[in-house]
Design an enzyme around this catalytic site. Structure first.
Site, PDB file in Angstrom:
ATOM      1  N   LYS A 197       3.886  11.336 -10.894  1.00 45.34           N
ATOM      2  CA  LYS A 197       3.226  10.540 -11.877  1.00 45.34           C
ATOM      3  C   LYS A 197       3.632   9.279 -11.997  1.00 45.34           C
ATOM      4  CE  LYS A 197       0.218  13.490 -14.842  1.00 45.34           C
ATOM      5  NZ  LYS A 197      -0.152  13.976 -16.256  1.00 45.34           N
ATOM      6  N   GLU A 248      10.922  17.443 -24.433  1.00 46.64           N
ATOM      7  CA  GLU A 248      10.403  17.838 -23.250  1.00 46.64           C
ATOM      8  C   GLU A 248      10.825  19.113 -22.670  1.00 46.64           C
ATOM      9  OE1 GLU A 248       7.747  16.214 -22.201  1.00 46.64           O
ATOM     10  OE2 GLU A 248       7.906  14.218 -22.176  1.00 46.64           O
ATOM     11  N   GLU A 257      -3.444  17.360 -11.035  1.00 48.50           N
ATOM     12  CA  GLU A 257      -3.941  17.564 -12.650  1.00 48.50           C
ATOM     13  C   GLU A 257      -5.462  18.106 -12.514  1.00 48.50           C
ATOM     14  OE1 GLU A 257      -2.097  15.707 -15.903  1.00 48.50           O
ATOM     15  OE2 GLU A 257      -3.805  15.975 -16.968  1.00 48.50           O
ATOM     16  N   ARG A 315       0.720  -1.327   0.094  1.00 50.17           N
ATOM     17  CA  ARG A 315       0.048  -0.083   0.083  1.00 50.17           C
ATOM     18  C   ARG A 315       0.849   1.283  -0.065  1.00 50.17           C
ATOM     19  NH1 ARG A 315      -3.349  -3.143   4.033  1.00 50.17           N
ATOM     20  NH2 ARG A 315      -4.870  -4.098   2.823  1.00 50.17           N
ATOM     21  N   ARG A 343      -1.903  21.839 -14.449  1.00 50.19           N
ATOM     22  CA  ARG A 343      -0.693  20.748 -14.598  1.00 50.19           C
ATOM     23  C   ARG A 343      -1.026  20.184 -16.108  1.00 50.19           C
ATOM     24  NH1 ARG A 343       1.878  15.872 -10.919  1.00 50.19           N
ATOM     25  NH2 ARG A 343       3.249  15.215 -12.636  1.00 50.19           N
ATOM     26  N   LYS A 399       8.681  22.842 -14.107  1.00 46.27           N
ATOM     27  CA  LYS A 399       7.940  21.636 -13.670  1.00 46.27           C
ATOM     28  C   LYS A 399       7.432  21.538 -12.125  1.00 46.27           C
ATOM     29  CE  LYS A 399       6.519  16.881 -14.290  1.00 46.27           C
ATOM     30  NZ  LYS A 399       6.410  15.563 -14.825  1.00 46.27           N
ATOM     31  N   HIS A 437       1.100  16.060 -25.891  1.00 46.33           N
ATOM     32  CA  HIS A 437       0.733  14.457 -25.576  1.00 46.33           C
ATOM     33  C   HIS A 437      -0.420  13.796 -26.036  1.00 46.33           C
ATOM     34  CE1 HIS A 437       4.224  15.646 -23.112  1.00 46.33           C
ATOM     35  NE2 HIS A 437       4.465  14.194 -22.465  1.00 46.33           N
ATOM     36  N   HIS A 448       0.892  10.611 -27.445  1.00 43.11           N
ATOM     37  CA  HIS A 448       0.540   9.219 -26.918  1.00 43.11           C
ATOM     38  C   HIS A 448      -0.202   8.427 -28.084  1.00 43.11           C
ATOM     39  CE1 HIS A 448       0.626  10.562 -22.358  1.00 43.11           C
ATOM     40  NE2 HIS A 448       1.922  10.329 -22.974  1.00 43.11           N
ATOM     41  N   HIS A 473       9.281   8.199 -26.633  1.00 48.26           N
ATOM     42  CA  HIS A 473       8.254   9.155 -26.080  1.00 48.26           C
ATOM     43  C   HIS A 473       8.367  10.719 -26.420  1.00 48.26           C
ATOM     44  CE1 HIS A 473       5.474  11.045 -23.400  1.00 48.26           C
ATOM     45  NE2 HIS A 473       6.381  11.610 -22.779  1.00 48.26           N
ATOM     46  N   ASN A 491       0.945  18.700 -20.656  1.00 46.79           N
ATOM     47  CA  ASN A 491       0.651  17.439 -21.552  1.00 46.79           C
ATOM     48  C   ASN A 491       0.429  18.054 -23.057  1.00 46.79           C
ATOM     49  OD1 ASN A 491      -1.499  14.794 -21.649  1.00 46.79           O
ATOM     50  ND2 ASN A 491      -0.197  15.024 -19.944  1.00 46.79           N
TER      51      ASN A 491
HETATM   52  N1  NAD Z   1       6.114  10.386 -14.904  1.00 45.11           N
HETATM   53  C1  NAD Z   1       6.036  11.471 -15.607  1.00 45.11           C
HETATM   54  O1  NAD Z   1       6.127  12.706 -15.347  1.00 45.11           O
HETATM   55  C2  NAD Z   1       6.755  11.309 -17.149  1.00 45.11           C
HETATM   56  C3  NAD Z   1       7.338  12.421 -17.780  1.00 45.11           C
HETATM   57  C4  NAD Z   1       7.745  12.271 -19.137  1.00 45.11           C
HETATM   58  C5  NAD Z   1       7.748  10.967 -19.557  1.00 45.11           C
HETATM   59  N2  NAD Z   1       7.680  10.033 -18.931  1.00 45.11           N
HETATM   60  C6  NAD Z   1       7.750   8.669 -19.492  1.00 45.11           C
HETATM   61  O2  NAD Z   1       9.225   8.280 -19.449  1.00 45.11           O
HETATM   62  C7  NAD Z   1       9.409   7.422 -20.321  1.00 45.11           C
HETATM   63  C8  NAD Z   1      10.678   7.923 -21.421  1.00 45.11           C
HETATM   64  O3  NAD Z   1      11.865   8.137 -20.524  1.00 45.11           O
HETATM   65  P1  NAD Z   1      13.325   8.161 -21.219  1.00 45.11           P
HETATM   66  O4  NAD Z   1      13.164   8.827 -22.608  1.00 45.11           O
HETATM   67  O5  NAD Z   1      14.157   8.575 -19.777  1.00 45.11           O
HETATM   68  O6  NAD Z   1      13.319   6.444 -21.717  1.00 45.11           O
HETATM   69  P2  NAD Z   1      13.895   5.249 -20.999  1.00 45.11           P
HETATM   70  O7  NAD Z   1      13.840   5.239 -19.537  1.00 45.11           O
HETATM   71  O8  NAD Z   1      13.615   4.287 -21.864  1.00 45.11           O
HETATM   72  O9  NAD Z   1      15.394   5.765 -21.239  1.00 45.11           O
HETATM   73  C9  NAD Z   1      15.968   5.809 -22.755  1.00 45.11           C
HETATM   74  C10 NAD Z   1      17.027   4.629 -22.901  1.00 45.11           C
HETATM   75  O10 NAD Z   1      18.409   5.416 -22.590  1.00 45.11           O
HETATM   76  C11 NAD Z   1      18.900   4.393 -21.697  1.00 45.11           C
HETATM   77  N3  NAD Z   1      19.571   5.141 -20.671  1.00 45.11           N
HETATM   78  C12 NAD Z   1      19.060   5.756 -19.483  1.00 45.11           C
HETATM   79  N4  NAD Z   1      20.287   6.594 -18.837  1.00 45.11           N
HETATM   80  C13 NAD Z   1      21.297   6.154 -19.419  1.00 45.11           C
HETATM   81  C14 NAD Z   1      22.627   6.618 -19.359  1.00 45.11           C
HETATM   82  N5  NAD Z   1      22.816   7.399 -18.411  1.00 45.11           N
HETATM   83  N6  NAD Z   1      23.552   6.120 -19.929  1.00 45.11           N
HETATM   84  C15 NAD Z   1      23.278   5.109 -20.905  1.00 45.11           C
HETATM   85  N7  NAD Z   1      21.868   4.712 -21.132  1.00 45.11           N
HETATM   86  C16 NAD Z   1      20.820   5.394 -20.474  1.00 45.11           C
HETATM   87  C17 NAD Z   1      17.849   3.327 -21.169  1.00 45.11           C
HETATM   88  O11 NAD Z   1      18.142   2.245 -20.796  1.00 45.11           O
HETATM   89  C18 NAD Z   1      16.875   3.529 -22.311  1.00 45.11           C
HETATM   90  O12 NAD Z   1      17.255   2.380 -23.141  1.00 45.11           O
HETATM   91  C19 NAD Z   1       8.209   7.187 -21.191  1.00 45.11           C
HETATM   92  O13 NAD Z   1       7.719   5.882 -20.502  1.00 45.11           O
HETATM   93  C20 NAD Z   1       7.275   8.493 -20.830  1.00 45.11           C
HETATM   94  O14 NAD Z   1       6.027   7.996 -20.732  1.00 45.11           O
HETATM   95  C21 NAD Z   1       7.023  10.032 -17.556  1.00 45.11           C
HETATM   96  O1  LIG Z   2       3.770  15.717 -15.373  1.00 49.68           O
HETATM   97  C1  LIG Z   2       2.893  15.772 -16.065  1.00 49.68           C
HETATM   98  O2  LIG Z   2       1.969  15.981 -15.588  1.00 49.68           O
HETATM   99  C2  LIG Z   2       2.935  15.571 -17.485  1.00 49.68           C
HETATM  100  O3  LIG Z   2       2.085  15.577 -18.250  1.00 49.68           O
HETATM  101  C3  LIG Z   2       4.500  15.290 -18.032  1.00 49.68           C
HETATM  102  C4  LIG Z   2       4.453  14.377 -19.338  1.00 49.68           C
HETATM  103  O4  LIG Z   2       5.712  14.927 -19.806  1.00 49.68           O
HETATM  104  C5  LIG Z   2       4.486  13.010 -19.195  1.00 49.68           C
HETATM  105  O5  LIG Z   2       4.767  12.373 -20.341  1.00 49.68           O
HETATM  106  C6  LIG Z   2       3.433  12.403 -18.305  1.00 49.68           C
HETATM  107  O6  LIG Z   2       3.744  11.140 -17.985  1.00 49.68           O
HETATM  108  C7  LIG Z   2       2.036  12.484 -19.191  1.00 49.68           C
HETATM  109  O7  LIG Z   2       1.040  12.071 -18.444  1.00 49.68           O
HETATM  110  P1  LIG Z   2      -0.292  11.558 -18.736  1.00 49.68           P
HETATM  111  O8  LIG Z   2      -1.234  11.886 -17.670  1.00 49.68           O
HETATM  112  O9  LIG Z   2      -0.858  11.937 -20.010  1.00 49.68           O
HETATM  113  O10 LIG Z   2       0.043  10.075 -18.695  1.00 49.68           O
HETATM  114 ZN    ZN Z   3       6.004  13.466 -21.658  1.00 54.22          ZN
END
Ligand code: NAD
Ligand SMILES: O=C(O)C(=O)C[C@@H](O)[C@H](O)[C@H](O)COP(=O)(O)O
Ligand code: ZN
Length: 362
Positions: A145, A187, A239, A123, A243, A229, A250, A254, A267, A247
């Protein structure tokens, strides 16, 4: 340890610091303090663990009760139930408990997956984000998120669960592949486009240095993006309003990611093409001059990012966009620009949206 720059995400009792600096995985008293006496699961992926896993274990093992390293395959496909289940299984096997700590070591995929593992294990337990991709250092490690993908849509299953600390060691970016660096720039561009035109213009000037992984330019972008951010998240954690501006790009992006099959389009690449569509929608709605769309497109192109989407039937896009999390009763809500630097949300006439999509296919 050279002193990191510290930003704080102001969320009352859930407030936390973001450390930005070089060498933060070599020595880090604040990070060690969080791990002291606890069982720690360091969750990483198959690219990042071999480079940085041992370093993080060496930092935390002297103070922790135990350190367990858990590795998932690199790539978007790992944001799934099977990997979540495998993580929980390994944590239970190692007798982790409610007082344990998860460390998410990697890009946004690991951050979202490990964050959701923390939100759902017994939990909810504490976690620390250690972002190693540019995208994670400018965006995904902050804001809480967390989640996994569904075959029908991105991030469809998840929770808001804030980290206790974010450790952004800019030194890790030296091993990041160039395609991934560019994806992170999407981003960065988004943050300028929605909130600060002067920042967007600075990013345009800095672009060659950013692509060359020049440390000062990267640190400037990471801090400026994190500031934007953190302020948005502090104003609207879950959101309910502003917030949604984060997006931008996106709703279309997406749809590209899910349509192509997770991982085919990164992404950031999908968001880049999506921002062009959303900006064009803003122009057609009379909210932004056409020259600003051209300016945004030029900056995206200069980051080696795509500006056009795959040539699928427009209906496929609309079907995917109908389950976007901002949609209401299946009707999409779009983030648009009232000129560069100013975002807003709106519904739009379906015929207009169809025309925008059709005009931006490859
Ligand atoms: N939670 C949020 O607010 C939020 C915001 C934006 C994106 N996202 C999510 O994030 C994801 C994309 O993240 P990403 O672009 O980091 O992708 P990712 O996590 O797949 O990393 C990118 C690639 O680079 C490699 N990598 C990472 N750091 C490295 C380093 N220092 N040296 C060598 N290789 C390295 C990883 O192994 C991977 O192959 C998506 O799933 C997206 O939906 C979430
Ligand atoms: O933090 C947020 O809020 C964002 O929307 C950041 C985005 O870059 C990110 O990709 C996020 O995961 C998208 O959110 P979602 O709610 O559309 O899944
Ligand atoms: Zn994003």
């Amino acid at each position: 340890m050279p002193s990191p720059q510290i930003l704080t995400v102001d969320l009352g009792e859930r407030s936390y610091d973001i450390q930005v600096g070089h060498g933060l995985l070599d020595e880090n008293p604040a990070f060690q303090a969080l791990a002291r006496g606890r069982s720690v699961a360091v969750i990483s992926d198959s690219n990042v663990d071999p480079i940085y896993g041992a370093k993080v274990e060496a930092l935390l093992a002297p103070v922790a009760h135990q350190v367990v390293r858990i590795v998932v395959p690199a790539g978007e496909a790992s944001k799934c139930w099977q990997q979540l289940d495998a993580i929980h299984d390994r944590m239970l096997e190692a007798r982790l408990d409610r007082k344990s700590l998860i460390v998410a070591l990697g890009g946004g995929v690991v951050g979202d997956l490990a964050g959701f593992a923390a939100a759902s294990f017994q939990r909810g337990i504490d976690f620390v984000q250690v972002p190693t991709s540019l995208l994670a250092q400018v965006d995904s490690s902050v804001g809480g998120k967390t989640g996994i993908n569904h075959a029908r849509g991105k991030n469809m299953v998840g929770a808001f669960h804030q980290p206790r600390l974010v450790v952004a060691d800019t030194g890790t970016l030296k091993t990041l592949p160039s395609r991934e660096l560019a994806a992170g720039l999407a981003e960065v561009i988004k943050h300028g486009a929605i909130a600060n035109r002067a920042y967007l213009e600075q990013v345009a000037v800095d672009m060659p240095a950013l692509l060359a992984c020049q440390p000062e330019a990267l640190a400037r972008a990471i801090l400026a993006s994190m500031r934007i951010k953190a302020a948005v998240v502090a104003a609207d954690e879950r959101e309910a309003g502003v917030r949604a501006h984060l997006n931008f790009g996106h709703t279309f992006g997406h749809a590209i990611e899910v349509g192509a099959g997770y991982g085919k389009w990164l992404h950031g690449e999908a968001v880049a093409a999506g921002m062009v569509m959303a900006a064009d929608l803003s122009v057609r709605l009379g909210r932004m001059p056409a020259e600003q769309l051209d300016e945004l497109r030029r900056i995206i192109t200069s980051a080696n990012l795509p500006t056009r989407a795959p040539a699928w039937p427009v209906d496929d896009y609309l079907r995917n966009m109908a389950i976007d999390k901002k949609a209401e009763h299946g009707i999409p809500v779009f983030v648009v620009l009232n000129g560069l630097g100013h975002a807003a949300t709106t519904r739009a006439d379906e015929a207009l949206v169809r025309a925008v999509i059709a005009d931006h296919l490859r």
